[in-house]
Design a protein around this motif. Structure first.
Motif, PDB file in Angstrom:
ATOM      1  N   ASP A 219     -38.143 172.548 -12.075  1.00 46.17           N
ATOM      2  CA  ASP A 219     -37.733 173.248 -13.285  1.00 46.17           C
ATOM      3  C   ASP A 219     -36.241 173.008 -13.518  1.00 46.17           C
ATOM      4  O   ASP A 219     -35.522 172.511 -12.648  1.00 46.17           O
ATOM      5  CB  ASP A 219     -38.056 174.744 -13.207  1.00 46.17           C
ATOM      6  CG  ASP A 219     -37.380 175.436 -12.040  1.00 46.17           C
ATOM      7  OD1 ASP A 219     -36.172 175.277 -11.861  1.00 46.17           O
ATOM      8  OD2 ASP A 219     -38.076 176.160 -11.298  1.00 46.17           O
ATOM      9  N   SER A 220     -35.773 173.331 -14.700  1.00 47.70           N
ATOM     10  CA  SER A 220     -34.380 173.100 -15.090  1.00 47.70           C
ATOM     11  C   SER A 220     -33.989 171.632 -14.901  1.00 47.70           C
ATOM     12  O   SER A 220     -32.949 171.295 -14.322  1.00 47.70           O
ATOM     13  CB  SER A 220     -33.427 174.001 -14.295  1.00 47.70           C
ATOM     14  OG  SER A 220     -33.803 175.349 -14.409  1.00 47.70           O
ATOM     15  N   GLU A 251     -40.536 178.164 -19.760  1.00 46.83           N
ATOM     16  CA  GLU A 251     -39.215 178.608 -19.312  1.00 46.83           C
ATOM     17  C   GLU A 251     -38.546 177.521 -18.481  1.00 46.83           C
ATOM     18  O   GLU A 251     -39.200 176.764 -17.763  1.00 46.83           O
ATOM     19  CB  GLU A 251     -39.391 179.882 -18.477  1.00 46.83           C
ATOM     20  CG  GLU A 251     -38.144 180.439 -17.840  1.00 46.83           C
ATOM     21  CD  GLU A 251     -38.443 181.618 -16.920  1.00 46.83           C
ATOM     22  OE1 GLU A 251     -37.493 182.244 -16.438  1.00 46.83           O
ATOM     23  OE2 GLU A 251     -39.645 181.893 -16.672  1.00 46.83           O
ATOM     24  N   LYS A 252     -37.217 177.425 -18.579  1.00 44.18           N
ATOM     25  CA  LYS A 252     -36.418 176.525 -17.733  1.00 44.18           C
ATOM     26  C   LYS A 252     -36.918 175.085 -17.765  1.00 44.18           C
ATOM     27  O   LYS A 252     -36.944 174.411 -16.728  1.00 44.18           O
ATOM     28  CB  LYS A 252     -36.405 177.012 -16.283  1.00 44.18           C
ATOM     29  CG  LYS A 252     -35.700 178.329 -16.047  1.00 44.18           C
ATOM     30  CD  LYS A 252     -35.725 178.683 -14.562  1.00 44.18           C
ATOM     31  CE  LYS A 252     -35.073 179.996 -14.279  1.00 44.18           C
ATOM     32  NZ  LYS A 252     -35.161 180.371 -12.851  1.00 44.18           N
ATOM     33  N   ALA A 255     -32.171 171.749 -18.046  1.00 50.20           N
ATOM     34  CA  ALA A 255     -30.815 172.213 -17.788  1.00 50.20           C
ATOM     35  C   ALA A 255     -29.916 171.479 -18.772  1.00 50.20           C
ATOM     36  O   ALA A 255     -29.907 170.238 -18.810  1.00 50.20           O
ATOM     37  CB  ALA A 255     -30.400 171.913 -16.353  1.00 50.20           C
ATOM     38  N   GLY A 280     -37.507 176.822 -23.436  1.00 52.75           N
ATOM     39  CA  GLY A 280     -36.744 177.480 -22.392  1.00 52.75           C
ATOM     40  C   GLY A 280     -35.760 176.516 -21.760  1.00 52.75           C
ATOM     41  O   GLY A 280     -36.102 175.371 -21.463  1.00 52.75           O
ATOM     42  N   LEU A 281     -34.525 176.965 -21.553  1.00 56.78           N
ATOM     43  CA  LEU A 281     -33.499 176.104 -20.971  1.00 56.78           C
ATOM     44  C   LEU A 281     -32.491 176.925 -20.190  1.00 56.78           C
ATOM     45  O   LEU A 281     -32.393 178.144 -20.364  1.00 56.78           O
ATOM     46  CB  LEU A 281     -32.783 175.311 -22.064  1.00 56.78           C
ATOM     47  CG  LEU A 281     -32.065 176.140 -23.138  1.00 56.78           C
ATOM     48  CD1 LEU A 281     -30.596 175.793 -23.171  1.00 56.78           C
ATOM     49  CD2 LEU A 281     -32.683 175.932 -24.499  1.00 56.78           C
ATOM     50  N   VAL A 282     -31.769 176.265 -19.315  1.00 63.68           N
ATOM     51  CA  VAL A 282     -30.669 176.882 -18.582  1.00 63.68           C
ATOM     52  C   VAL A 282     -29.374 176.282 -19.102  1.00 63.68           C
ATOM     53  O   VAL A 282     -29.191 175.064 -19.078  1.00 63.68           O
ATOM     54  CB  VAL A 282     -30.804 176.652 -17.067  1.00 63.68           C
ATOM     55  CG1 VAL A 282     -29.592 177.207 -16.333  1.00 63.68           C
ATOM     56  CG2 VAL A 282     -32.078 177.288 -16.539  1.00 63.68           C
ATOM     57  N   ASN A 287     -30.380 181.923 -18.329  1.00 61.22           N
ATOM     58  CA  ASN A 287     -31.754 181.480 -18.526  1.00 61.22           C
ATOM     59  C   ASN A 287     -32.117 181.878 -19.951  1.00 61.22           C
ATOM     60  O   ASN A 287     -32.217 183.071 -20.265  1.00 61.22           O
ATOM     61  CB  ASN A 287     -32.673 182.176 -17.507  1.00 61.22           C
ATOM     62  CG  ASN A 287     -34.121 181.734 -17.625  1.00 61.22           C
ATOM     63  OD1 ASN A 287     -34.504 181.041 -18.555  1.00 61.22           O
ATOM     64  ND2 ASN A 287     -34.939 182.164 -16.675  1.00 61.22           N
ATOM     65  N   GLU A 312     -32.888 184.330  -8.971  1.00 63.42           N
ATOM     66  CA  GLU A 312     -32.004 184.085 -10.109  1.00 63.42           C
ATOM     67  C   GLU A 312     -30.661 184.808  -9.980  1.00 63.42           C
ATOM     68  O   GLU A 312     -30.017 185.122 -10.980  1.00 63.42           O
ATOM     69  CB  GLU A 312     -32.700 184.497 -11.417  1.00 63.42           C
ATOM     70  CG  GLU A 312     -33.923 183.644 -11.727  1.00 63.42           C
ATOM     71  CD  GLU A 312     -34.565 183.974 -13.067  1.00 63.42           C
ATOM     72  OE1 GLU A 312     -34.944 183.030 -13.782  1.00 63.42           O
ATOM     73  OE2 GLU A 312     -34.668 185.174 -13.403  1.00 63.42           O
ATOM     74  N   LEU A 315     -27.645 183.340 -11.794  1.00 61.89           N
ATOM     75  CA  LEU A 315     -27.596 183.342 -13.248  1.00 61.89           C
ATOM     76  C   LEU A 315     -27.042 184.661 -13.779  1.00 61.89           C
ATOM     77  O   LEU A 315     -27.024 185.676 -13.071  1.00 61.89           O
ATOM     78  CB  LEU A 315     -28.997 183.105 -13.825  1.00 61.89           C
ATOM     79  CG  LEU A 315     -29.637 181.756 -13.502  1.00 61.89           C
ATOM     80  CD1 LEU A 315     -31.083 181.725 -13.977  1.00 61.89           C
ATOM     81  CD2 LEU A 315     -28.836 180.618 -14.142  1.00 61.89           C
TER      82      LEU A 315
END
Length: 464
Positions: A219-220, A251-252, A255, A280-282, A287, A312, A315
């Motif tokens: 993820d990310s 989600e995520k 990045a 969804g992104l970081v 987040n 998390e 974050l």
């Protein structure tokens, strides 16, 4: 007595294990407290409390491997959390027992489920997990029961589930002669609560929605990497092919360091496909969920407000809700909290778009927590989870098999009134507790009459 205690412990523990957790069997949840309650009226208070504590704690261990292995909670913290929750069940059982041994059978029918629902509510206010452990979620797939939440919140469901075993246990407690009034009271409460689930919800056609998810290595994923660039191109192709009015990504997914450059790539996809795209992104330590409107107006970004403890901690948490033209943005765990759903409904959200992630094994439970928020407050939930279920659910909690769910016209009574039922349960439990702890002389009776140390009618020698 030892055999009876062991049997009650094993039966309730197994029923709690199977009737709660990540994949509960709903009808078993209704039965789980019954063996302990039937025993509690026939044994000393300490024994009843010990059996109740052990049964709930053993049943709660069905979440150990998930919370420890998947979520990563430290062992001591997790043990303290489970033990703390397990203490609530014997306290409720002792309150019920105290009323039964005093012959206050009708009050006992109401007191325990009220105490339990009130305790769930209080824990939800202070626990980082919110209302995660509530027994109400076990009934999310039971349509007549989950509808109660539109008026009472999830607390009414918990009251009903615990009240079923409570009523049965009172009816079969030692010394009880008139079982019909007891059964009638339990049935009356059940009828009123189930009638709440019939609350009318006028609707109008909603937009078509696509829930998209493509497997990725991590993820990310950095969007400027080779894999990230390819993933973005694949998602763009899926958005165009879907041909819906809204598309929600997980989600995520990415990045993102250079937000303007990312916007320049994805915004044209939304315009060309005439699709509102949520991804969804970081970015910048948050987040986030970002909405790219189909009309080419400025994208909107939302920052997740409730982060997963441990996973998390690096974050930052967001502080405000985001609603655009009746469409709310949240991220995954945000919908673990009833207060979030109420706020969105009161501010006019009728469709909530949810990038999510999950951990595979919690796919059912976590998606149902989001569905419960929609039922409570009255909105459609469009949730896309990379390692969970992709669900589009209407305001009655039905999972839609197509790509369109009817939008409710307005918020529910629960969204308007808040946790009124939970507070009522707390008041009932408090009032009942004052009657239990009141000295015997205050009621004109003696301890021998009401039998403080043993159930009424048990172990009392007949007069000669």
């Amino acid at each position: 007595m030892i055999r009876r205690c062991l049997a009650a412990f094993l039966l309730s523990a197994v029923l709690f294990w199977l009737g709660t957790g990540l994949a509960p069997i709903p009808w078993l949840t209704w039965l789980a407290p019954l063996p302990v309650l039937l025993l509690a009226a026939r044994v000393p208070a300490r024994t009843a409390a010990l059996v109740a504590f052990g049964a709930w704690l053993f049943g709660g261990l069905n979440l150990w491997s998930y919370l420890y292995g998947s979520i990563g909670l430290p062992g001591p913290v997790l043990a303290g959390y489970l033990i703390g929750l397990a203490l609530l069940f014997p306290l409720a059982v002792l309150l019920w027992r105290a009323l039964v041994v005093r012959g206050r059978y009708l009050l006992a029918v109401v007191a325990m489920p009220a105490a339990w629902s009130g305790a769930e509510y209080l824990v939800s206010l202070v626990s980082p997990a919110g209302a995660f452990w509530s027994v109400a979620y076990t009934q999310t797939d039971v349509a007549p029961v989950r509808g109660i939440a539109a008026v009472t919140g999830m607390w009414g469901i918990s009251f009903l589930v615990m009240g079923a075993s409570t009523t049965a246990a009172v009816a079969f407690a030692p010394g009880v002669r008139q079982r019909l009034p007891i059964a009638g009271l339990g049935l009356a409460f059940a009828t009123v609560l189930l009638a709440c689930g019939l609350w009318p919800a006028p609707t109008e056609p909603g937009p078509t929605v696509a829930l998209l998810a493509i497997e990725q290595s991590v993820d990310s994923l950095p969007v400027d990497s080779v894999e990230g660039d390819r993933l973005l191109a694949r998602y763009a192709d899926q958005v165009r092919a879907a041909g819906t009015e809204v598309a929600v990504l997980p989600e995520k997914v990415f990045a993102v360091d250079d937000l303007p450059a990312f916007t320049a790539r994805l915004a044209p996809v939304a315009v060309q496909s005439r699709t509102d795209v949520v991804v969804g992104l970081v970015h910048d330590g948050y987040n986030s969920a970002m909405l790219f409107p189909a009309d080419g107006t400025t994208p909107t970004i939302y920052h997740k407000q409730h982060l997963v403890p441990g996973l998390e901690d690096h974050l930052r948490a967001g502080r405000s809700s985001v609603i655009v033209d009746g469409r709310g943005l949240v991220v995954c765990k945000d919908l673990d909290y009833p207060t979030v759903g109420r706020e969105y409904a009161r501010r006019g959200a009728r469709l909530v778009l949810v990038p999510a992630l999950d951990f595979d094994r919690d796919a059912w439970l976590h998606s149902r927590m989001a569905i419960m928020r929609g039922v409570e407050s009255g909105f459609v939930v469009a949730r896309s989870a990379d390692q969970g279920y992709r669900t589009l659910s209407d305001a009655r909690g039905e999972v839609v098999l197509g790509d369109r769910a009817p939008l409710p016209v307005g918020p529910t009574p629960y969204a308007r009134l808040g946790d009124w039922f939970a507070w009522m349960c707390l008041l009932v439990a408090l009032a009942t507790l004052t009657r239990v702890v009141r000295p015997a002389g205050a009621t004109g009776t003696t301890a021998a009459t009401v039998g403080y140390d043993r159930p009424a009618g048990v172990g009392v020698r007949p007069r000669r």
